[in-house]
Design an enzyme around this catalytic site. Sequence first.
Site, short mmCIF file in Angstrom:
data_model
loop_
_atom_site.label_atom_id
_atom_site.label_comp_id
_atom_site.label_asym_id
_atom_site.label_seq_id
_atom_site.Cartn_x
_atom_site.Cartn_y
_atom_site.Cartn_z
N GLU A 174 0.81 -1.23 0.00
CA GLU A 174 0.00 0.00 0.00
C GLU A 174 0.84 1.28 0.00
OE1 GLU A 174 -3.01 -0.02 3.04
OE2 GLU A 174 -4.09 -1.69 2.14
N GLU A 293 -5.79 -8.46 0.14
CA GLU A 293 -6.50 -8.01 1.33
C GLU A 293 -7.96 -7.78 0.95
OE1 GLU A 293 -5.01 -4.89 3.87
OE2 GLU A 293 -2.91 -5.38 3.41
#
Length: 504
Positions: A174, A293
């Site tokens: 991320e 995720e």
Amino acid sequence: MATTARLTLDPAFRIGPVEPRIFGSFVEHMGRCVYTGVFEPGHPLADADGFRTDVLELTRELGVTLVRYPGGNFVSNYRWEDGVGPVEDRPARLELAWRSLEGNSFGLNEFMAWAAKAGVEPMMALNLGTRGVAEALELVEYANYPGGTRLSDLRRAHGADRPHDVRLWCLGNELDGPWQMGHKTAGEYGRLAAETARALKRFDPGLSLVACGSSNSGMPTFGAWEAEVLEATYEMVDYVSLHAYYDPSDGDVDSFLASGADMEHMIRSIAATADHVGAKLRSDKKIRLSFDEWNVWYQSRFDGESSLEWTERPRLIEDSYDVTDAVVVGSLLITLLRNADRVGVACQAQLANVIAPIRTEPGGPAWRQTIFHPFALTARHARGEVLRVEPECAAIPTAKYGEAPAIWATATHDAATGELVLFVVNRDRDDACALEITLPEGLRPVEHVELTDDDLSAANSADFPDRVTPRPGAGLSQEGRQASLTLPPVSWSIVRFAPNSPQE
């Protein structure tokens, strides 16, 4: 009142094979996922390595095939060296992502030992936030080289004689997010990821590498980030990552139940972006997607990292899941299967305690949350090829995603056994659905299981661990090639069909 819907199941209409890696999970040093989750020395059910055997048993029952480790946001400020060697010599550190005190008594070799006992493939994430190419190469050498070098011999001295042979590596996490330690622009990250990938492929061309995609589809650079990163890394990486969490807290239940429609739009958008880059670069290669995720997360209940006090293993986002949450998780699994031609890896975040299918109490029990059940049944029965299934059904208007099909479905066909399995959700909150199924010749129903409840807010707990469980469905019938059943409102169901016996 019941609505009606129809669908056809035909083994000739194949999307792609069921990839075992889509039944992945995620263990991050966050909250109580590791400490008092999977690892609790001194627990009555801990083994000699300190692993909770009740959690190991539930992990196997869940059907997890792969586990991503050690983060997540945690990895972007992590020194892997802190978690190896004699435990008494390991340093305590401030863990900046979740403002925790990390004692490092569980690290790389403990995770690999736990993964072996759980029977799962490890998926390792590299710190490309505060570290870089050299540290990544050192970790891979420590983990994967057989022996005869300083780092591989150090691993052997630490008790891991054989290399861990990790095949799947995430190039950071991320890094488009400003909350991330070492946040970067797409250009900065793309160059670092390319340099790291090039070096890792020099070490072992057979490694599979995952480039960071957008943190979520709401990021202002969604799509543009992937395009720029893939232009830098296309020929050196195998996957680009996607992350998505769906929050039911705003009370918009119809949109929440349609979360799978948003996930599918996200998958198809990033697949199209990757294909555009491939065409631009005149490459024959196809980038696959790693949805590493995903889950339901009551994010609006979490006040953010800055609200946390410095402490060890805090009780952090330990959401309790109800029936509606489980139905949505079932619909997200259907979505991943529906896109089996592009999604090669997926990880439900996380495994224990932190937005998890498994909950534990320190020194106490472990139990299955409602979301455990659709995952376990899908992982157990989805085999062979995923079939294209497009139900004819009513649409439900949603505030976030427009009109969404009331019936969301996929199916798998196992050529080895002849078994055909339908996975289906009724998103309608008010009406049951009379579903008519056209089957291939020579099949009969052998099982019908559904997850629903008259009380959609019902949840499992330490005191009532089996309040919500799958139950046999009623009303399944068949005449010739036509099967029919009734899907309750807000329900997830699985229907298995097997070949007729010879005498039939």
